[in-house]
Motif scaffolding. Structure first.
Motif, short mmCIF file in Angstrom:
data_model
loop_
_atom_site.label_atom_id
_atom_site.label_comp_id
_atom_site.label_asym_id
_atom_site.label_seq_id
_atom_site.Cartn_x
_atom_site.Cartn_y
_atom_site.Cartn_z
N GLY B 232 0.80 -1.22 0.00
CA GLY B 232 0.00 0.00 0.00
C GLY B 232 0.84 1.28 0.00
N PRO B 233 0.18 2.42 0.19
CA PRO B 233 0.85 3.72 0.13
C PRO B 233 2.06 3.86 1.06
N TYR B 234 1.95 3.31 2.28
CA TYR B 234 3.09 3.46 3.20
C TYR B 234 4.29 2.63 2.74
N THR B 235 4.02 1.44 2.19
CA THR B 235 5.13 0.61 1.68
C THR B 235 5.74 1.28 0.46
N VAL B 236 4.89 1.81 -0.41
CA VAL B 236 5.39 2.48 -1.61
C VAL B 236 6.22 3.72 -1.24
N GLY B 237 5.67 4.54 -0.34
CA GLY B 237 6.37 5.76 0.07
C GLY B 237 7.73 5.45 0.69
N ALA B 238 7.75 4.43 1.57
CA ALA B 238 9.00 4.05 2.24
C ALA B 238 10.04 3.60 1.22
N ASN B 239 9.61 2.75 0.30
CA ASN B 239 10.55 2.23 -0.70
C ASN B 239 11.05 3.33 -1.63
N ALA B 240 10.16 4.25 -1.99
CA ALA B 240 10.56 5.34 -2.88
C ALA B 240 11.62 6.22 -2.22
N VAL B 241 11.39 6.58 -0.96
CA VAL B 241 12.38 7.43 -0.25
C VAL B 241 13.69 6.67 -0.11
N LYS B 242 13.60 5.38 0.20
CA LYS B 242 14.80 4.58 0.38
C LYS B 242 15.64 4.54 -0.91
N ILE B 243 14.97 4.33 -2.02
CA ILE B 243 15.68 4.30 -3.31
C ILE B 243 16.39 5.63 -3.54
N MET B 244 15.66 6.72 -3.32
CA MET B 244 16.23 8.04 -3.63
C MET B 244 17.31 8.46 -2.65
N LEU B 245 17.13 8.15 -1.38
CA LEU B 245 18.14 8.59 -0.40
C LEU B 245 19.46 7.85 -0.57
N GLU B 246 19.36 6.58 -0.98
CA GLU B 246 20.59 5.81 -1.18
C GLU B 246 21.39 6.34 -2.37
N ARG B 247 20.72 7.08 -3.24
CA ARG B 247 21.39 7.62 -4.42
C ARG B 247 21.63 9.12 -4.31
N CYS B 248 21.37 9.68 -3.14
CA CYS B 248 21.50 11.13 -2.99
C CYS B 248 22.93 11.48 -2.57
N ALA B 249 23.75 11.83 -3.55
CA ALA B 249 25.15 12.11 -3.27
C ALA B 249 25.32 13.43 -2.52
N SER B 250 24.41 14.35 -2.71
CA SER B 250 24.60 15.67 -2.08
C SER B 250 23.93 15.77 -0.71
N CYS B 251 23.27 14.70 -0.27
CA CYS B 251 22.63 14.75 1.06
C CYS B 251 23.70 14.63 2.15
N SER B 252 23.55 15.42 3.20
CA SER B 252 24.49 15.31 4.33
C SER B 252 24.12 14.07 5.14
N HIS B 253 25.00 13.71 6.08
CA HIS B 253 24.71 12.56 6.95
C HIS B 253 23.43 12.82 7.75
N ALA B 254 23.29 14.07 8.21
CA ALA B 254 22.10 14.42 9.00
C ALA B 254 20.85 14.29 8.15
N GLU B 255 20.91 14.76 6.92
CA GLU B 255 19.74 14.68 6.04
C GLU B 255 19.38 13.22 5.74
N LYS B 256 20.42 12.43 5.47
CA LYS B 256 20.16 11.01 5.17
C LYS B 256 19.53 10.31 6.38
N GLU B 257 20.01 10.69 7.56
CA GLU B 257 19.47 10.07 8.77
C GLU B 257 17.99 10.44 8.94
N ARG B 258 17.68 11.68 8.65
CA ARG B 258 16.28 12.12 8.79
C ARG B 258 15.39 11.47 7.72
N LEU B 259 15.96 11.29 6.55
CA LEU B 259 15.19 10.60 5.50
C LEU B 259 14.96 9.14 5.89
N ASN B 260 15.98 8.56 6.51
CA ASN B 260 15.84 7.19 7.01
C ASN B 260 14.74 7.08 8.05
N LEU B 261 14.59 8.15 8.82
CA LEU B 261 13.53 8.18 9.83
C LEU B 261 12.15 8.19 9.15
#
Lengths: 176, 350
Positions: B232-261
């Motif tokens: 459902g939407p929560y599984t889709v949203g979680a997976n989408a953020v996960k895919i994008m954050l793992e590929r976000c080269a310009s994200c700081s460690h703090a930003e990645k951590e918050r995205l992980n949250l």
């Protein structure tokens, strides 16, 4: 005095003022140093640079200590800062009431990697956060993931209490 | 003339997102940020370590960037501003309309909590709501969409896939990063987009992938803020953020951590099993008992003349069908526990 004479006097005074100040200016930049030693200006410059570095280092240290102190206070406050479930405004998406806590979670991670926190201090925070059952599951799972990482890195083992946490936290941490 | 060809080429090259239209009521600042987000989505490059779950959800394989943004593009077409009231935009296209699965509707549990205080709109999928309303009233509905002064469009809602989304201040007012243009903010906003896009899917009792009430002792206990399915939407949203954050080269460690949250928060709302309510458990909770019960109730429905009793029976039948679907899951060993399943995401369509 003629007009020409007046102008000449003004220019002379102005010229003398410029020369006086030109000669005086090198000394004025290191006015606290004696002028009779030809090496002094160089030494004094070097000393000044050294002193500047010291001041800069001290300032950085003070900033770091201040940052660390602020972070430490926030890390302590974190555990009692979550609003009641009933007070959440719109829980359909990530609650805006958790933004400050989320920011701290980010700052702790950044603080461990870039300073001022040590990995040991970070681990202590992550362990407390993982154990605290009043915290939201998402925060605990993220803390647990970090706690596993730093426990293994620093101590080469996982604390027993961490291993016996409810499966729902472990399962969620595994998904991250 | 020499400028015309490059201009045409440029128009063609940027036409990918031309399918997503923004209403003129979407504030300029919000629109610019969202357009930037969508452009960045095109630029994301996939890596080989894509999870099986993500590959299945977005129908894509590793390195397949195109499928990832096509997935969103197929489910989001019109974006409304927060100030626009749906009631003012609706029109009746057809007074009588037959729909697929005419007797099947999502079961919306009673007694969910409503948020306290004023709610800031983050994002909501209105296309699904219009389709649902049309199906319920057996009418064909549509909405007027104003892109500009002379750019008006009448859209007939023949499927929840119409992709009508409303965005609000809540999506922008507390950004993840202070730098409003940061990729971290883009990832966070797009995650919400993917979540809402999932509501454009589903059919019958799973139409719109509606949320369920979060169970007892959950962080959002009592609110319609959980999913009782595995895609459902929560599984889709979680997976989408996960895919994008793992590929976000310009994200700081703090930003990645918050995205992980955010990922953790979304996954925490996927309820994998729930204990059947007393009304759902009837004697020995096994498939044949339930099927017998279902057949009997269906038979009774044919004899019932009282509309109220008829409605009650229909509800019970729908509940039983849901239970039978869950009981049919071979991993379901505990008789009082219903396991969450993947729902059929194929959208209904007239």
């Amino acid at each position: 005095m003629t007009k020409k004479g007046t102008l000449l006097t003004v220019f002379t005074i102005f010229g003398a003022f410029l020369i006086f100040n030109y000669e005086k200016s090198p000394q004025s930049s290191s006015s606290f140093q004696p002028a009779n030693n030809s090496q002094r200006p160089h030494l004094s410059h070097s000393h000044s640079e050294h002193k500047d570095q010291e001041i800069s280092q001290r300032n950085n240290l003070e900033i770091n200590i201040a940052n660390k102190e602020t972070l430490r206070i926030k890390m302590e406050e974190f555990f009692n800062s979550f609003p009641n479930k009933e007070d959440l405004n719109d829980p359909h998406h990530f609650p805006s009431e958790w933004e400050e806590q989320s920011k701290l979670i980010g700052d702790v991670k950044q603080g461990i990697i870039d300073g001022p926190l040590t990995e040991r201090e970070g681990l202590e925070f992550y362990l407390n956060c993982s154990y605290e059952d009043s915290l939201p599951l998402s925060f605990r799972a993220l803390c647990l993931k970090n706690a596993y990482f730093y426990s293994l890195k620093l101590d080469n083992e996982i604390p027993q209490a961490l291993l016996s946490l409810p499966t729902q936290i472990t399962e969620l941490a595994l998904k991250l | 003339m020499k400028f015309v060809l490059p201009l045409i080429l440029l128009m063609l090259s940027t036409s990918t997102w031309s399918e997503i239209k923004f209403s003129k009521k979407v504030p300029r600042k919000q629109r610019k940020l969202l357009e930037q987000d969508l452009e960045r989505l095109e630029g994301f490059r996939m890596l080989p370590n894509l999870s099986q779950e993500a590959q299945e959800l977005f129908n894509m394989s590793s390195f397949d960037t195109k499928s990832f943004y096509n997935w969103l593009d197929q489910r989001v077409s019109y974006v409304l501003g927060e100030e626009e009231e749906l009631e003012d935009l609706l029109f009746l296209e057809n007074n009588f309309q037959t729909y697929p699965n005419p007797d099947l509707f999502p079961t919306i549990p009673d007694g969910g909590k409503t948020p306290s205080g004023t709610v800031k709109t983050v994002m909501s999928n209105l296309g699904m709501a219009v389709y649902f309303a049309g199906k319920k009233s057996q009418q064909l509905l549509g909405f007027k969409f104003k892109k500009g002064i002379l750019k008006k469009e009448k859209v007939v809602v023949r499927s929840p896939r119409v992709g009508l989304i409303k965005v609000g201040e809540g999506l922008f007012f507390k950004p993840l990063s202070e730098d409003k243009d940061s990729y971290a903010n883009t990832v966070s906003r797009l995650g919400t987009f993917y979540h809402e896009a999932r509501h454009s899917d589903g059919n019958g009792t799973h139409l719109g992938f509606t949320h369920d009430i979060c169970p007892k002792d959950h962080d959002f206990e009592g609110y319609f803020a959980c999913d009782f399915n595995l895609n459902g939407p929560y599984t889709v949203g979680a997976n989408a953020v996960k895919i994008m954050l793992e590929r976000c080269a310009s994200c700081s460690h703090a930003e990645k951590e918050r995205l992980n949250l955010l990922v953790a928060d979304s996954f925490s709302r996927v309820v994998k099993e729930k204990v059947a309510e007393p009304s759902q458990v009837t004697g020995d909770f096994n498939l044949s008992t339930l099927q017998l019960l279902l057949e009997t109730k269906k038979m009774l429905l044919g004899f019932e003349d009282d509309p109220l009793k008829k409605e009650e029976l229909e509800k019970e039948i729908a509940d039983l069908e849901r239970q039978i679907q869950s009981a049919g899951n071979p991993s379901s060993t505990d008789p009082t526990v219903i396991k969450a399943q993947k729902w059929d995401a194929a959208p209904e369509s007239i």
